[in-house]
Design a protein around this motif. Sequence first.
Motif, short mmCIF file in Angstrom:
data_model
loop_
_atom_site.label_atom_id
_atom_site.label_comp_id
_atom_site.label_asym_id
_atom_site.label_seq_id
_atom_site.Cartn_x
_atom_site.Cartn_y
_atom_site.Cartn_z
N LEU A 1 0.84 -1.19 0.00
CA LEU A 1 0.00 0.00 0.00
C LEU A 1 0.88 1.25 0.00
O LEU A 1 1.35 1.70 1.03
CB LEU A 1 -0.92 -0.01 1.22
CG LEU A 1 -2.04 1.01 1.22
CD1 LEU A 1 -2.94 0.83 0.02
CD2 LEU A 1 -2.86 0.90 2.48
N SER A 2 1.10 1.76 -1.20
CA SER A 2 1.82 3.01 -1.39
C SER A 2 1.26 3.64 -2.65
O SER A 2 0.60 2.98 -3.46
CB SER A 2 3.32 2.77 -1.55
OG SER A 2 3.59 2.08 -2.75
N TYR A 3 1.48 4.91 -2.81
CA TYR A 3 0.92 5.60 -3.98
C TYR A 3 1.36 4.94 -5.27
O TYR A 3 0.55 4.58 -6.11
CB TYR A 3 1.33 7.08 -3.95
CG TYR A 3 0.77 7.84 -5.12
CD1 TYR A 3 -0.55 8.24 -5.13
CD2 TYR A 3 1.56 8.12 -6.23
CE1 TYR A 3 -1.08 8.92 -6.21
CE2 TYR A 3 1.05 8.81 -7.31
CZ TYR A 3 -0.28 9.20 -7.30
OH TYR A 3 -0.78 9.87 -8.38
N TRP A 4 2.68 4.77 -5.44
CA TRP A 4 3.17 4.18 -6.69
C TRP A 4 2.89 2.69 -6.75
O TRP A 4 2.75 2.14 -7.84
CB TRP A 4 4.65 4.48 -6.88
CG TRP A 4 4.89 5.91 -7.16
CD1 TRP A 4 5.54 6.81 -6.36
CD2 TRP A 4 4.44 6.67 -8.29
NE1 TRP A 4 5.53 8.06 -6.93
CE2 TRP A 4 4.86 8.01 -8.12
CE3 TRP A 4 3.73 6.35 -9.44
CZ2 TRP A 4 4.59 9.00 -9.05
CZ3 TRP A 4 3.46 7.35 -10.36
CH2 TRP A 4 3.89 8.65 -10.16
N GLY A 5 2.80 2.03 -5.61
CA GLY A 5 2.48 0.61 -5.61
C GLY A 5 1.08 0.33 -6.11
O GLY A 5 0.81 -0.70 -6.73
N ILE A 6 0.15 1.25 -5.88
CA ILE A 6 -1.23 1.07 -6.29
C ILE A 6 -1.53 1.78 -7.61
O ILE A 6 -2.17 1.23 -8.50
CB ILE A 6 -2.19 1.60 -5.19
CG1 ILE A 6 -1.97 0.85 -3.86
CG2 ILE A 6 -3.64 1.49 -5.64
CD1 ILE A 6 -2.38 -0.59 -3.86
N PHE A 7 -1.06 3.02 -7.76
CA PHE A 7 -1.51 3.86 -8.87
C PHE A 7 -0.52 4.04 -10.01
O PHE A 7 -0.75 4.88 -10.88
CB PHE A 7 -1.89 5.25 -8.34
CG PHE A 7 -3.12 5.24 -7.48
CD1 PHE A 7 -4.37 5.03 -8.02
CD2 PHE A 7 -3.02 5.45 -6.12
CE1 PHE A 7 -5.50 5.03 -7.25
CE2 PHE A 7 -4.14 5.45 -5.33
CZ PHE A 7 -5.39 5.24 -5.89
N TRP A 8 0.58 3.30 -10.06
CA TRP A 8 1.59 3.59 -11.09
C TRP A 8 1.05 3.35 -12.50
O TRP A 8 1.35 4.11 -13.41
CB TRP A 8 2.88 2.82 -10.84
CG TRP A 8 2.81 1.37 -11.20
CD1 TRP A 8 2.39 0.35 -10.41
CD2 TRP A 8 3.15 0.78 -12.46
NE1 TRP A 8 2.45 -0.84 -11.10
CE2 TRP A 8 2.92 -0.60 -12.35
CE3 TRP A 8 3.65 1.28 -13.65
CZ2 TRP A 8 3.15 -1.48 -13.39
CZ3 TRP A 8 3.88 0.40 -14.69
CH2 TRP A 8 3.63 -0.97 -14.55
N TRP A 9 0.27 2.31 -12.71
CA TRP A 9 -0.20 1.99 -14.05
C TRP A 9 -1.22 3.01 -14.56
O TRP A 9 -1.07 3.53 -15.67
CB TRP A 9 -0.75 0.56 -14.08
CG TRP A 9 -1.10 0.08 -15.43
CD1 TRP A 9 -2.34 -0.29 -15.86
CD2 TRP A 9 -0.24 -0.09 -16.56
NE1 TRP A 9 -2.29 -0.68 -17.17
CE2 TRP A 9 -1.01 -0.57 -17.64
CE3 TRP A 9 1.11 0.13 -16.77
CZ2 TRP A 9 -0.48 -0.84 -18.89
CZ3 TRP A 9 1.64 -0.14 -18.03
CH2 TRP A 9 0.85 -0.62 -19.07
N PRO A 10 -2.28 3.36 -13.78
CA PRO A 10 -3.19 4.38 -14.31
C PRO A 10 -2.51 5.74 -14.48
O PRO A 10 -2.84 6.47 -15.43
CB PRO A 10 -4.32 4.45 -13.29
CG PRO A 10 -3.91 3.67 -12.13
CD PRO A 10 -2.79 2.78 -12.55
N VAL A 11 -1.59 6.10 -13.62
CA VAL A 11 -0.88 7.38 -13.78
C VAL A 11 -0.09 7.38 -15.08
O VAL A 11 -0.11 8.36 -15.83
CB VAL A 11 0.03 7.67 -12.56
CG1 VAL A 11 1.00 8.80 -12.85
CG2 VAL A 11 -0.80 7.99 -11.33
#
Length: 136
Positions: free
Chosen positions: A101-111
């Motif tokens: 649970l981290s920003y890049w761990g969860i949202f890296w692909w949609p970003v």
Amino acid sequence: MLLYSFVLIIGIILLALGLADLQRCRRLLRQGNWLVGIVVRLLEDQGADAKHYRPFFEIRTADNQLLTYEGIYGTSMRRWKPGQKAVFEYLPGQYPAVKMLSYWGIFWWPVLLLAIAADLIVVAAGYFLLSGYFQV
């Protein structure tokens, strides 16, 4: 003109995929269980220039099931130490069942998808909006 039409279509497709993946990530955060994992050891990989260290976590679920998580990326410095804790998102029955649970761990692909889509759409839309000013 055909090239910019193609760029616009690809941008719109990537925008749709990015928004769909963003919704999936939001659903994961709403429906998943948060668990605490503990680093039990560091995994060593020999890189081209130096050793790289990745954390290996053990995570216990509410029903006392033991899950493991290996860090994907290593660093040449020992960023993690045995005994350190991290928070994970757990969704039973989905692969991978555990995500850090981290920003890049969860949202890296949609970003990533949304950033590329925005660039392509801006370039193609700019061409179509301004092409009348530059016709020879």
